[in-house]
Design an enzyme around this catalytic site. Structure first.
Site, PDB file in Angstrom:
ATOM      1  N   SER A   1      -9.793   2.557   2.633  1.00  0.00           N
ATOM      2  CA  SER A   1      -8.859   3.204   1.734  1.00  0.00           C
ATOM      3  C   SER A   1      -7.934   2.229   1.002  1.00  0.00           C
ATOM      4  CB  SER A   1      -7.991   4.186   2.530  1.00  0.00           C
ATOM      5  OG  SER A   1      -7.202   3.496   3.498  1.00  0.00           O
TER       6      SER A   1
ATOM      7  N   SER B   1     -10.487   0.319   7.049  1.00  0.00           N
ATOM      8  CA  SER B   1      -9.905   0.383   5.707  1.00  0.00           C
ATOM      9  C   SER B   1      -9.187  -0.878   5.245  1.00  0.00           C
ATOM     10  CB  SER B   1      -8.955   1.579   5.612  1.00  0.00           C
ATOM     11  OG  SER B   1      -9.683   2.778   5.623  1.00  0.00           O
TER      12      SER B   1
ATOM     13  N   LYS C   1       0.844  -1.200   0.000  1.00  0.00           N
ATOM     14  CA  LYS C   1       0.000   0.000   0.000  1.00  0.00           C
ATOM     15  C   LYS C   1       0.877   1.246   0.000  1.00  0.00           C
ATOM     16  CE  LYS C   1      -3.901   2.117   2.481  1.00  0.00           C
ATOM     17  NZ  LYS C   1      -4.855   1.996   3.601  1.00  0.00           N
TER      18      LYS C   1
END
Length: 494
Positions: free
Chosen positions: A160, A184, A79
């Site tokens: 996210s 998330s 990420k």
């Protein structure tokens, strides 16, 4: 040969160890898959050299008869919130575009030390602020899933960690890192039919993770099944003296300890999670989950978490307040974007840089956070929210007197279409209604796919555990996983 991109972490690890295929073959297959799926916009930066170097090291070690590292031969996605040395780490924001750290985050370094290779940096909501991956400066990620009822609108992969969830579901990588502030990891996992766990706050170091809300942010793994998440979490966890909130505890052997029997366990069903307007399909899946844990030997009891209804309001005061403080460092002076209009003074440069560098959702949360921290409103809003947070944690403590784990839905709906909720921030925030309470309490929680809705889209079930009981959470999710038999995958339309 089996399509290597269809294999999960355990299968790749064991196959490389057995010599069924080489680590280089694995890396090459995934590099090709990533290159063919650019339409999903899941990867912001591709790092094939990193993946190949790790694969070559694994193959050389095996050829020399050496013991292979725990994740040797496993390429993963990272990420974009994790700082990676020499590789752009922008938190999907314009203000950090081009920023290449001179250091490695603790979590990513642990994964490299365990033998994993990096396929690239994954797209996300800007500064982890969002539930649909539509706030990224670099464009939204598109879910690999499509509705089976004829609706062909591009779907949100969740947020996210949307790049992480989409890349795993699309078979671009077997696993990826995520971060979870209010859901998330879990919500995008539910949207894309994969597994994801947020461990106890402090299990994984936050050092080198670009901060959103420091008292809530927690790294965790996302993968195709429970066992793969356990393998990843073992490599990611551990004490870090550079993080003052890191827990100084040994890392349990979660994979070896996996046990799908829930005999003697009490599973709590919180009555407050039956929210108004919850779709019948979510209610039906929840009941199915209850039946599954009973079949695994658990006793099911109803519990009450009376302050649940205040969790979202409290979260959307606390998290923006911390974001307002954390994001003050981006001013155009030391690193990142600098917007310097001709003749501008220092204050004007600050304003121009932040106006150009931050997206609309980030600005909204900074403004909310600054407001609730201001002199006239600190006690009225921020102090009250922290008191509510304490009450929510106490609710969980009382629940543990009568149960060992909690079972809830992960999200109030299946994946929605991109653009469907972006004009209504409140509707978007409601996606976190089931995930925020455990984040406020710092508890481990995991989403596991339980089935499909009538449009053929994944739905997830969430298990919440006591602090430090990741093993219990993983075991309960394994029991659900085995009974759900979820094998659905998106068609490769891209």
């Amino acid at each position: 040969m089996t399509n290597l991109t269809d294999l999960g972490v355990r299968e790749l690890r064991d196959g490389v160890r057995a010599g069924t295929f080489s680590a280089r073959e694995v890396a090459d297959a995934h590099i090709v898959a990533v290159s063919k799926a650019k339409q999903l916009n899941a990867f912001l930066v591709e790092t094939p050299d990193h993946a190949i170097a790790a694969a070559n090291e694994a193959d050389a070690a095996r050829a020399a008869g050496e013991t292979l590292k725990p994740l040797a031969g496993v390429p993963i996605g990272m990420k974009d919130l994790f700082c990676t040395k020499g590789v752009q780490s922008a938190a999907a924001s314009h203000i950090l575009e081009g920023f290449k750290p001179e250091y490695e985050s603790t979590v990513s370094q642990k994964l490299w030390d365990a033998g994993a290779g990096m396929l690239g940096k994954l797209n996300m909501d800007q500064f982890a602020m969002g539930s649909s991956n539509e706030t990224s400066y670099f464009g939204n990620v598109i879910s690999p899933w499509r509705r089976a009822d004829g609706g062909n609108a591009p779907l949100a992969p969740g947020g996210s960690s949307g790049g992480s969830s989409a890349s795993i579901a699309a078979r671009l990588c077997p696993a990826a890192t995520g971060t979870d502030t209010g859901g998330s990891i879990r919500q995008p996992a539910a949207f894309t039919g994969i597994a994801g766990i947020k461990p106890t706050y402090g299990r994984c170091s936050r050092w080198g993770i670009i901060a959103f809300a420091s008292s809530l942010d927690q790294a965790g793994p996302m993968a195709r099944d429970v066992r793969d998440c356990a393998i990843m979490l073992e490599a990611m966890s551990g004490f870090d003296p550079k993080d003052s909130t890191s827990l100084e505890l040994d890392v349990p052997k979660w994979e070896a300890g996996l046990n799908a029997s829930l005999a003697g366990k009490r599973i709590g069903i919180p009555k407050e999670y039956r929210v108004d307007g919850m779709p019948a399909e979510i209610e039906a899946l929840w009941q199915q989950g209850i039946d599954w844990v009973k079949d695994a030997g658990a006793e099911v009891v109803e519990v009450s978490l009376p302050h649940t209804k205040y969790a979202l309001p409290a979260y959307y005061i606390i998290a923006p307040a911390e974001a307002s403080s954390n994001l003050a460092r981006y001013d155009g002076v030391r690193y990142g974007l600098r917007d310097l209009p001709e003749g501008a003074n220092l204050q004007e440069m600050y304003a121009a840089t932040r106006a150009a560098g931050f997206g609309a959702e980030v600005k909204r949360r900074i403004l909310i956070g600054t407001y609730v921290l201001s002199a006239g409103f600190y006690d009225a809003y921020y102090t009250q929210a922290q008191k509510v947070r304490t009450l929510i944690a106490r609710d969980f403590d009382r629940a543990w007197e009568t149960c060992d784990l909690l079972l809830t839905p992960t999200a109030p709906s299946a994946a929605f279409a991109l653009g469907e909720k972006s004009a209504d921030p409140i509707a978007m925030y409601l996606n976190d209604v089931f995930t925020v309470p455990s984040s406020l309490a710092g508890l481990p929680a995991m989403s596991v796919p339980g089935g499909l809705d009538k449009a053929g889209l994944p739905l997830g079930l969430q298990v919440i555990g006591k602090a430090l009981d990741e093993q219990g959470v993983l075991d309960a999710c394994l029991a659900i996983e085995e009974r759900a038999g979820f094998t659905a995958r998106p068609d490769a339309w891209w």
